[in-house]
Design a protein around this motif. Structure first.
Motif, PDB file in Angstrom:
ATOM      1  N   ALA A 188       1.180  -1.277   0.126  1.00  0.00           N
ATOM      2  CA  ALA A 188       0.055   0.042  -0.070  1.00  0.00           C
ATOM      3  C   ALA A 188       0.371   1.466   0.644  1.00  0.00           C
ATOM      4  O   ALA A 188       0.362   2.396  -0.811  1.00  0.00           O
ATOM      5  CB  ALA A 188      -0.983  -0.079   0.844  1.00  0.00           C
ATOM      6  N   VAL A 189       1.991   0.944   0.795  1.00  0.00           N
ATOM      7  CA  VAL A 189       3.409   2.314   0.684  1.00  0.00           C
ATOM      8  C   VAL A 189       3.976   1.411   0.375  1.00  0.00           C
ATOM      9  O   VAL A 189       4.899   1.115   0.525  1.00  0.00           O
ATOM     10  CB  VAL A 189       3.084   2.674   2.344  1.00  0.00           C
ATOM     11  CG1 VAL A 189       4.416   3.936   2.502  1.00  0.00           C
ATOM     12  CG2 VAL A 189       1.800   3.218   2.284  1.00  0.00           C
ATOM     13  N   LYS A 190       5.049   1.804  -1.098  1.00  0.00           N
ATOM     14  CA  LYS A 190       6.339   1.520  -1.188  1.00  0.00           C
ATOM     15  C   LYS A 190       7.440   2.758  -1.214  1.00  0.00           C
ATOM     16  O   LYS A 190       7.342   3.898  -2.031  1.00  0.00           O
ATOM     17  CB  LYS A 190       6.206   1.644  -2.687  1.00  0.00           C
ATOM     18  CG  LYS A 190       4.911   0.541  -3.022  1.00  0.00           C
ATOM     19  CD  LYS A 190       4.628   0.323  -4.508  1.00  0.00           C
ATOM     20  CE  LYS A 190       3.458  -0.499  -5.195  1.00  0.00           C
ATOM     21  NZ  LYS A 190       2.814   0.195  -6.183  1.00  0.00           N
ATOM     22  N   HIS A 191       8.225   1.957  -0.634  1.00  0.00           N
ATOM     23  CA  HIS A 191       9.756   3.639  -0.421  1.00  0.00           C
ATOM     24  C   HIS A 191       9.263   4.692  -0.117  1.00  0.00           C
ATOM     25  O   HIS A 191      10.167   5.242  -1.193  1.00  0.00           O
ATOM     26  CB  HIS A 191      10.805   2.876  -1.646  1.00  0.00           C
ATOM     27  CG  HIS A 191      10.620   1.122  -1.920  1.00  0.00           C
ATOM     28  ND1 HIS A 191      12.351   0.692  -1.530  1.00  0.00           N
ATOM     29  CD2 HIS A 191       9.831  -0.090  -3.014  1.00  0.00           C
ATOM     30  CE1 HIS A 191      11.142  -0.543  -1.542  1.00  0.00           C
ATOM     31  NE2 HIS A 191      10.754  -0.550  -2.676  1.00  0.00           N
ATOM     32  N   SER A 211      -8.225   8.639  -3.966  1.00  0.00           N
ATOM     33  CA  SER A 211      -8.010   7.485  -2.689  1.00  0.00           C
ATOM     34  C   SER A 211      -7.670   5.942  -3.271  1.00  0.00           C
ATOM     35  O   SER A 211      -7.094   5.833  -4.196  1.00  0.00           O
ATOM     36  CB  SER A 211      -9.916   6.745  -3.095  1.00  0.00           C
ATOM     37  OG  SER A 211     -10.490   8.410  -3.015  1.00  0.00           O
ATOM     38  N   GLY A 212      -6.847   5.570  -2.126  1.00  0.00           N
ATOM     39  CA  GLY A 212      -6.452   3.949  -2.401  1.00  0.00           C
ATOM     40  C   GLY A 212      -5.074   3.868  -3.025  1.00  0.00           C
ATOM     41  O   GLY A 212      -3.773   3.172  -3.397  1.00  0.00           O
ATOM     42  N   CYS A 213      -4.235   5.771  -2.566  1.00  0.00           N
ATOM     43  CA  CYS A 213      -3.107   6.044  -2.759  1.00  0.00           C
ATOM     44  C   CYS A 213      -2.287   5.452  -2.043  1.00  0.00           C
ATOM     45  O   CYS A 213      -0.718   5.533  -1.799  1.00  0.00           O
ATOM     46  CB  CYS A 213      -2.608   7.352  -3.461  1.00  0.00           C
ATOM     47  SG  CYS A 213      -3.065   8.218  -1.935  1.00  0.00           S
ATOM     48  N   GLY A 214      -2.462   5.000  -0.780  1.00  0.00           N
ATOM     49  CA  GLY A 214      -1.780   5.200   0.674  1.00  0.00           C
ATOM     50  C   GLY A 214      -1.155   5.449   1.921  1.00  0.00           C
ATOM     51  O   GLY A 214      -0.773   5.971   2.402  1.00  0.00           O
ATOM     52  N   PHE A 243       2.723  14.105  -2.750  1.00  0.00           N
ATOM     53  CA  PHE A 243       1.215  13.759  -3.566  1.00  0.00           C
ATOM     54  C   PHE A 243       1.751  12.664  -3.874  1.00  0.00           C
ATOM     55  O   PHE A 243       3.313  11.646  -3.978  1.00  0.00           O
ATOM     56  CB  PHE A 243       1.488  14.567  -5.074  1.00  0.00           C
ATOM     57  CG  PHE A 243       0.538  13.754  -5.929  1.00  0.00           C
ATOM     58  CD1 PHE A 243      -1.111  13.745  -5.742  1.00  0.00           C
ATOM     59  CD2 PHE A 243       1.576  12.626  -6.818  1.00  0.00           C
ATOM     60  CE1 PHE A 243      -1.131  12.748  -6.916  1.00  0.00           C
ATOM     61  CE2 PHE A 243       0.359  11.978  -8.374  1.00  0.00           C
ATOM     62  CZ  PHE A 243      -1.034  12.463  -7.835  1.00  0.00           C
ATOM     63  N   MET A 244       0.808  11.623  -3.311  1.00  0.00           N
ATOM     64  CA  MET A 244       0.907  10.202  -3.491  1.00  0.00           C
ATOM     65  C   MET A 244       0.569   9.640  -4.109  1.00  0.00           C
ATOM     66  O   MET A 244      -1.214   9.955  -4.403  1.00  0.00           O
ATOM     67  CB  MET A 244       0.839   9.107  -2.596  1.00  0.00           C
ATOM     68  CG  MET A 244       1.764   9.634  -0.658  1.00  0.00           C
ATOM     69  SD  MET A 244       1.197   8.801   0.613  1.00  0.00           S
ATOM     70  CE  MET A 244       2.006   7.458  -0.194  1.00  0.00           C
ATOM     71  N   TYR A 245       0.456   8.743  -5.325  1.00  0.00           N
ATOM     72  CA  TYR A 245      -0.394   7.850  -6.288  1.00  0.00           C
ATOM     73  C   TYR A 245       0.139   6.338  -6.099  1.00  0.00           C
ATOM     74  O   TYR A 245       1.412   5.840  -6.187  1.00  0.00           O
ATOM     75  CB  TYR A 245       0.171   8.971  -7.931  1.00  0.00           C
ATOM     76  CG  TYR A 245      -0.620   7.636  -8.757  1.00  0.00           C
ATOM     77  CD1 TYR A 245      -2.095   7.719  -8.161  1.00  0.00           C
ATOM     78  CD2 TYR A 245       0.042   7.390  -9.837  1.00  0.00           C
ATOM     79  CE1 TYR A 245      -3.518   7.616  -9.314  1.00  0.00           C
ATOM     80  CE2 TYR A 245      -0.978   6.993 -10.510  1.00  0.00           C
ATOM     81  CZ  TYR A 245      -2.475   7.707 -10.477  1.00  0.00           C
ATOM     82  OH  TYR A 245      -3.791   6.806 -11.552  1.00  0.00           O
ATOM     83  N   LEU A 246      -0.930   5.565  -6.005  1.00  0.00           N
ATOM     84  CA  LEU A 246      -0.486   4.090  -6.245  1.00  0.00           C
ATOM     85  C   LEU A 246       1.121   3.841  -5.263  1.00  0.00           C
ATOM     86  O   LEU A 246       1.558   2.539  -5.256  1.00  0.00           O
ATOM     87  CB  LEU A 246      -0.318   3.763  -7.520  1.00  0.00           C
ATOM     88  CG  LEU A 246      -1.250   3.860  -8.420  1.00  0.00           C
ATOM     89  CD1 LEU A 246      -1.030   3.119  -9.658  1.00  0.00           C
ATOM     90  CD2 LEU A 246      -2.567   2.991  -8.186  1.00  0.00           C
ATOM     91  N   GLY A 247       0.851   4.774  -4.280  1.00  0.00           N
ATOM     92  CA  GLY A 247       1.939   3.659  -2.626  1.00  0.00           C
ATOM     93  C   GLY A 247       2.852   3.932  -3.254  1.00  0.00           C
ATOM     94  O   GLY A 247       3.770   4.260  -2.244  1.00  0.00           O
ATOM     95  N   GLU A 248       3.120   5.386  -4.299  1.00  0.00           N
ATOM     96  CA  GLU A 248       4.583   6.204  -4.395  1.00  0.00           C
ATOM     97  C   GLU A 248       4.212   7.409  -3.666  1.00  0.00           C
ATOM     98  O   GLU A 248       3.499   7.567  -4.361  1.00  0.00           O
ATOM     99  CB  GLU A 248       5.037   5.864  -5.694  1.00  0.00           C
ATOM    100  CG  GLU A 248       5.382   4.532  -6.259  1.00  0.00           C
ATOM    101  CD  GLU A 248       5.713   5.002  -7.749  1.00  0.00           C
ATOM    102  OE1 GLU A 248       7.025   5.874  -7.631  1.00  0.00           O
ATOM    103  OE2 GLU A 248       5.293   3.724  -8.981  1.00  0.00           O
ATOM    104  N   LEU A 249       5.473   7.946  -3.326  1.00  0.00           N
ATOM    105  CA  LEU A 249       6.118   9.355  -2.968  1.00  0.00           C
ATOM    106  C   LEU A 249       6.095  10.090  -3.849  1.00  0.00           C
ATOM    107  O   LEU A 249       6.921   9.611  -5.083  1.00  0.00           O
ATOM    108  CB  LEU A 249       6.657  10.054  -1.575  1.00  0.00           C
ATOM    109  CG  LEU A 249       6.976  10.796  -1.304  1.00  0.00           C
ATOM    110  CD1 LEU A 249       5.374  11.684  -1.081  1.00  0.00           C
ATOM    111  CD2 LEU A 249       7.573  11.198  -0.394  1.00  0.00           C
TER     112      LEU A 249
END
Lengths: 297, 272
Positions: free
Chosen positions: B40-43, B60-63, B239-245
């Motif tokens: 859900a959250v990446k690096h 929504s759902g970006c972590g 700004f987060m998108y699909l778990g990435e910052l």
């Protein structure tokens, strides 16, 4: 096109009104049919039992057959009352509650905390099965366990054990359902303050669900207070007021059974039933009131 | 991957990260997975500035909520969660602290106002002390309650009804009460998870003014769905998108000159 417009303009409101009327009256009649038994029961009990409902009824123990026969033959009301039954019922129910409430609430909270676990599922099914066990069977079991081996004789304790087993599934399920209704956000609020989890259960969840827990407990009590069959095999009955948990004890439903078997005491059946009915009804009303207040969540 | 590509990636990463001196919080290579291999959250790498409002935005759902919850380890409520990487509060690794201590240093306010329904306004504010069994003298308690309620500009509205249930207040007042409850411990950081999404515009404006006021004493991290809210009150934005910052910069810079095309797409309303 023209036909459609005509159809739309057609006035069939009188037909719909008629349909509405018919259904309305159908529902009214069905409602009356449904509630009439309870009205008839209470009416009968009041009419038949009111004559015996006096001060002595609550302060004296059951009369013996001879006293009752004399009174009946002279057209007087039967002397004595059901004090031994009232105190016995209270003793047995309080004992059963002391055992069943903590245990049931703890198991209920366990089930809520471990919704998906297999072991919790097993416990939940066992509770459901337990709810379906005939009460006379619970009486037999309690006879084997307690009467034979613990108190070596008929006793209030044996009666309360069988009633406790009857209460457990009711309290377990109502506790679990109440806990499920508390929003998780309340739990999170406590956790976000760094409160240890056991304190959240004790000081946030239980107070928040208190009215729900009380409702379940009161309904369980009103369910067991009228139980007769298991008590016949365990508490046996007693003509005097007994407060020793290791001795035979009377109870109101047991007395009703005894009065039924004694042709001289027929009048006491009705007043005892009226008392029992009134007690259960009061508990039910109180639990409804408490349930209505749970809107705090 | 060639060394050139590695170096390029390194440069790109550094480019995105704003330079913050003496951060309160330092998130280092944080990854969180609810299920194995479903991150859900990446690096995520980010430093949070003291006495500033940092907004976390994203669809929504970006972590973004998961990241926020990880900061005081509320994400651990989910079973089977996997956390990799580090979060430091000053020099302490929060993943090694006791959650009880940690959550007293990092308070949290939720999406829906959640005062304890059985407690009065007074008891709600002091709940952190009460529930933890911390004994206080009456005068101390009164002082904490008054200070916390004044901090959230609720004191004048409720000072005559402190013994009423917290749930009698309006939604906006309840949310400010929840902020007061979080402030009672005088934490260093306050995390807010979409705190105004259940409130009307007037109550929202009050809470926003309050946050701007509170950043003088506290470090605030705010998750928001609402871009204009981030633009109005935050100093820094992620700004987060699909778990990435995807991008992390001063809010003014990000809103006027986003570096990543995805940020630009989100800010201009192409998705999200």
């Amino acid at each position: 096109m023209k036909a459609q417009i005509e159809l739309a303009n057609q006035d069939n409101s009188s037909y719909r009104k008629l349909k509405d009327r018919i259904f309305f009256w159908f529902i009214v009649v069905m409602s009356v049919v449904t509630i009439s038994p309870i009205v008839m029961i209470i009416g009968k009990l009041v009419v038949k039992g009111f004559r015996q409902f006096n001060f002595n009824f609550f302060t004296q123990t059951t009369p013996d057959t001879f006293e009752a026969m004399m009174a009946v033959s002279q057209g007087e009301i039967i002397p004595g009352g059901i004090l031994n039954g009232i105190t016995g019922s209270l003793l047995v129910v309080v004992l059963a509650s002391v055992m069943a409430i903590p245990l049931g609430v703890i198991i209920g909270i366990y089930l809520y905390e471990n919704q998906a676990k297999r072991y919790a599922g097993l416990i939940r099914s066992i509770a459901d099965v337990l709810q379906g066990v005939p009460s006379i069977v619970l009486g037999l079991i309690s006879y084997l366990w307690i009467v034979k081996h613990v108190t070596t004789g008929f006793s209030a304790l044996a009666g309360s054990v069988s009633l406790c087993i009857m209460m457990l599934p009711l309290i377990i399920r109502s506790t679990e359902e109440t806990m499920k209704m508390i929003p998780t956000s309340i739990k999170e609020a406590g956790l976000a303050l760094g409160v240890p989890y056991y304190k959240i259960i004790l000081r946030v969840l239980i107070p928040t669900g208190f009215s729900g827990l009380m409702t379940g407990i009161l309904l369980a009590i009103s369910r067991i207070i009228g139980e007769t069959a298991p008590l016949m095999l365990t508490t046996l009955g007693s003509p005097v007021v007994n407060m020793n948990i290791a001795k035979p004890t009377s109870a109101v439903p047991l007395l009703i059974w005894e009065f039924y078997n004694d042709p001289n005491m027929v009048d006491l059946i009705w007043s005892s039933s009226l008392f029992l009915m009134g007690f259960v009804l009061t508990l039910n009303i109180i639990s409804k009131r408490i349930a209505a207040k749970r809107r705090t969540i | 991957m060639t060394t050139v590509a590695m170096a390029e990636k390194q440069v790109k990463m550094e480019e995105r990260i704003v330079d913050i001196k003496n951060p309160v919080l330092s998130i280092q290579d944080l990854s969180i997975a609810y299920n194995k291999d479903k991150y859900a959250v990446k690096h995520v790498n980010a430093d949070i500035k003291k006495n500033a409002i940092t907004a976390i935005m994203g669809p929504s759902g970006c972590g973004k909520s998961t990241l926020l919850r990880a900061i005081n380890r509320m994400h651990e409520l989910y079973p089977d969660i996997v956390t990799e990487g580090k979060i430091n509060l000053h020099d302490d690794d929060i993943l090694k602290m006791s959650t009880i201590k940690l959550r007293r240093k990092i308070g949290m306010v939720f999406q829906r106002p959640n005062p304890f329904p059985t407690m009065s306004i007074y008891d709600n504010v002091i709940a952190g002390y009460k529930l933890n069994g911390i004994k206080l003298k009456r005068a101390e308690r009164d002082e904490i309650v008054e200070r916390s309620l004044r901090n959230v500009a609720l004191w004048d509205e409720v000072k005559d009804s402190l013994m009423k249930k917290g749930t009698f207040l309006s939604g906006g007042q309840q949310q400010r009460l929840c902020i007061a409850r979080a402030l009672a411990f005088q934490p260093e950081v306050i995390l807010l998870d979409e705190p105004t999404s259940a409130l009307d515009p007037v109550a929202t404006a009050k809470v926003e003014d309050l946050l701007v006021e509170l950043k003088k004493d506290y470090t605030i991290v705010l998750v928001t769905h609402n871009m204009s809210q981030a633009a109005r009150i935050s100093d820094y934005s992620m700004f987060m998108y699909l778990g990435e910052l995807v991008e992390y910069d001063k809010t003014k810079v990000m809103f006027t000159n986003p570096r990543d095309s995805r940020t630009e797409g989100y800010l201009t309303g192409k998705f999200g």
